[in-house]
Motif scaffolding. Sequence first.
Motif, PDB file in Angstrom:
ATOM      1  N   VAL A 191      23.367  28.095  -9.719  1.00 13.46           N
ATOM      2  CA  VAL A 191      22.447  27.861 -10.606  1.00 13.46           C
ATOM      3  C   VAL A 191      22.397  28.006 -11.454  1.00 13.46           C
ATOM      4  O   VAL A 191      22.979  28.113 -12.667  1.00 13.46           O
ATOM      5  CB  VAL A 191      21.777  29.633 -10.342  1.00 13.46           C
ATOM      6  CG1 VAL A 191      20.536  29.465 -11.010  1.00 13.46           C
ATOM      7  CG2 VAL A 191      21.865  29.857  -8.493  1.00 13.46           C
ATOM      8  N   ALA A 204      23.667  23.624 -13.351  1.00 11.86           N
ATOM      9  CA  ALA A 204      24.061  24.047 -11.888  1.00 11.86           C
ATOM     10  C   ALA A 204      25.282  23.115 -11.271  1.00 11.86           C
ATOM     11  O   ALA A 204      25.971  24.206 -11.033  1.00 11.86           O
ATOM     12  CB  ALA A 204      22.364  23.759 -11.393  1.00 11.86           C
ATOM     13  N   SER A 207      28.827  24.927 -13.180  1.00 14.40           N
ATOM     14  CA  SER A 207      29.512  25.825 -12.991  1.00 14.40           C
ATOM     15  C   SER A 207      29.790  25.935 -10.998  1.00 14.40           C
ATOM     16  O   SER A 207      30.557  27.221 -11.041  1.00 14.40           O
ATOM     17  CB  SER A 207      27.482  26.882 -12.162  1.00 14.40           C
ATOM     18  OG  SER A 207      26.802  26.808 -10.799  1.00 14.40           O
ATOM     19  N   ASP A 221      24.264  37.547 -16.876  1.00 17.66           N
ATOM     20  CA  ASP A 221      24.576  36.218 -15.544  1.00 17.66           C
ATOM     21  C   ASP A 221      25.296  37.231 -14.328  1.00 17.66           C
ATOM     22  O   ASP A 221      24.909  36.498 -13.292  1.00 17.66           O
ATOM     23  CB  ASP A 221      25.184  35.445 -16.482  1.00 17.66           C
ATOM     24  CG  ASP A 221      24.198  34.476 -16.871  1.00 17.66           C
ATOM     25  OD1 ASP A 221      23.077  35.056 -16.837  1.00 17.66           O
ATOM     26  OD2 ASP A 221      24.917  33.498 -17.199  1.00 17.66           O
ATOM     27  N   GLU A 225      24.211  37.244 -10.169  1.00 17.89           N
ATOM     28  CA  GLU A 225      24.870  36.591  -9.524  1.00 17.89           C
ATOM     29  C   GLU A 225      24.694  37.462  -8.305  1.00 17.89           C
ATOM     30  O   GLU A 225      24.800  36.701  -7.233  1.00 17.89           O
ATOM     31  CB  GLU A 225      26.379  35.662  -9.856  1.00 17.89           C
ATOM     32  CG  GLU A 225      26.581  35.141 -11.173  1.00 17.89           C
ATOM     33  CD  GLU A 225      27.604  34.147 -11.614  1.00 17.89           C
ATOM     34  OE1 GLU A 225      28.620  35.620 -11.763  1.00 17.89           O
ATOM     35  OE2 GLU A 225      27.878  33.518 -12.282  1.00 17.89           O
ATOM     36  N   VAL A 253      26.163  31.250 -11.589  1.00 16.90           N
ATOM     37  CA  VAL A 253      24.649  31.382 -12.515  1.00 16.90           C
ATOM     38  C   VAL A 253      25.532  30.586 -14.088  1.00 16.90           C
ATOM     39  O   VAL A 253      26.786  31.239 -14.652  1.00 16.90           O
ATOM     40  CB  VAL A 253      24.142  32.781 -12.888  1.00 16.90           C
ATOM     41  CG1 VAL A 253      23.705  32.156 -14.322  1.00 16.90           C
ATOM     42  CG2 VAL A 253      23.932  32.343 -11.713  1.00 16.90           C
ATOM     43  N   SER A 255      23.557  30.032 -18.353  1.00 16.48           N
ATOM     44  CA  SER A 255      22.313  29.956 -18.347  1.00 16.48           C
ATOM     45  C   SER A 255      22.525  29.807 -20.030  1.00 16.48           C
ATOM     46  O   SER A 255      23.042  29.321 -20.490  1.00 16.48           O
ATOM     47  CB  SER A 255      21.874  31.173 -18.097  1.00 16.48           C
ATOM     48  OG  SER A 255      22.124  31.923 -19.205  1.00 16.48           O
TER      49      SER A 255
END
Lengths: 281, 182
Positions: A191, A204, A207, A221, A225, A253, A255
């Motif tokens: 993600v 994504a 990751s 995060d 998850e 995840v 971000s």
Amino acid sequence: MREIHYNTIVEAVERLCMESNYFLGDDVLQSVQKALGREESPTGREILREILENARIAREDEMPLCQDCGYTVVFADIGQDVHIVGGDFNEAIAEGTRRGYIKGYLRKSVVAHPYSSRINTKDNTPPVIHVRIVPGDKLRLTVAPKGGGSENMSALGMLKPADGREGVIKFVVETVRKAGANPCPPIIVGVGIGGTAEQAMLLAKRSLLREVGQPSEDPEDAALEADILTRVNKLGIGPQGLGGRITALAVHVLSQPCHIASLPVAVNIQCHSARHKEIVL
Amino acid sequence: MKIHTPLTDDVVASLRAGQKVLISGTIYVARDAAHKRIVEAMDAGAPLPLELQGQIIYYMGPAPAKPGQPIGSAGPTTSYRMDPYTPRLLAAGLKGMIGKGNRSQAVKDAIRQYRAVYFASTGGAGALIAKSVKKAEVIAYEDLGAEALWKLEVEDFPATVINDIYGGDAYEDGVRQYAIPD
């Protein structure tokens, strides 16, 4: 400047293409082993055992884990004090891919002219290459072959800021639900949140390079998850979609900040054949 | 349950969603591009490179065989991409398909109408599945590379019945049994 030769890169990529396709990572094996203890469905447990047995055969016979040896995705972190000599960097990656897929008896799964004639390029080129310039005088190469079945289940959601955390969870869970049995569960859900549309998708994908099930270093995060994993595993899809508790082995995840108007969420699904190998030159 | 190809109506009628089978005999291998060509040949009234009556098509594109092996890794590919072509092939006598993943309603309806069966084998277990392939040869469309049309001899090829002639669906059954409402 430290010099790294074209041929060194070719040889490294060649080897990584083969190794990533033959040898499933210990992190994945341990994760499947752990899942075996939690899966309630007898069929689901049988499938998890088949996955472990398949990995053993692939390792011992040095044959690909999956006939889909993937689109070759290469992540390159190039130290800013590295000078690449002896040829074109991108061509070195392509030549390594070519040699690895031909010498390694790997399936060539790339077609040119995607929306018309779809002619197989016969050597799995061109690879997709993601380059970052980083401090230092090293070159880190990660080869991550990506199967078509799981890649086809990717999704991008340009959510409203008002959708918030719950909106993100709903989007990811719905993407996994819709994918059902198609991406070869148990899956790893990559993600990417934030940035722009293309950056979210790259996050994504990136990751998925993390060790399976290792939580994010960012506590927020990491909590996300855990919450998404719980929700995804309530779907009941289970190993190969035949029902069970383990639909996903992990949710990863990554971000970053985004625009005031946006909340981009990208989902990149990875099948259980989570292949990637790296080298630091 | 052990079954042999070609599939008879009686065998097909005896299969139920969720049942595990071991398949032996000749099966054909075709994926996206080969399906397109087969259906184009049907449209043109041209001869087909395979006999469909009672046969099984396995959705697969193998990895190359190493010296001494009949085939490389040989697991299933995702089936829904073949959905646009499948009802045509079932109408022409195809009795079975092996792949992975959910089928369209049109395919499930055609499975009931033409009394056929959809099996799944374990996606991502290509090295293991290759052990049940005893012989393999390309019979058409060699230019398609990984997407050529193959004929395989298999022995105890492991598969699970997903869609049967009674409307059963092992994927729906599985989710119904294990889903936990929020």
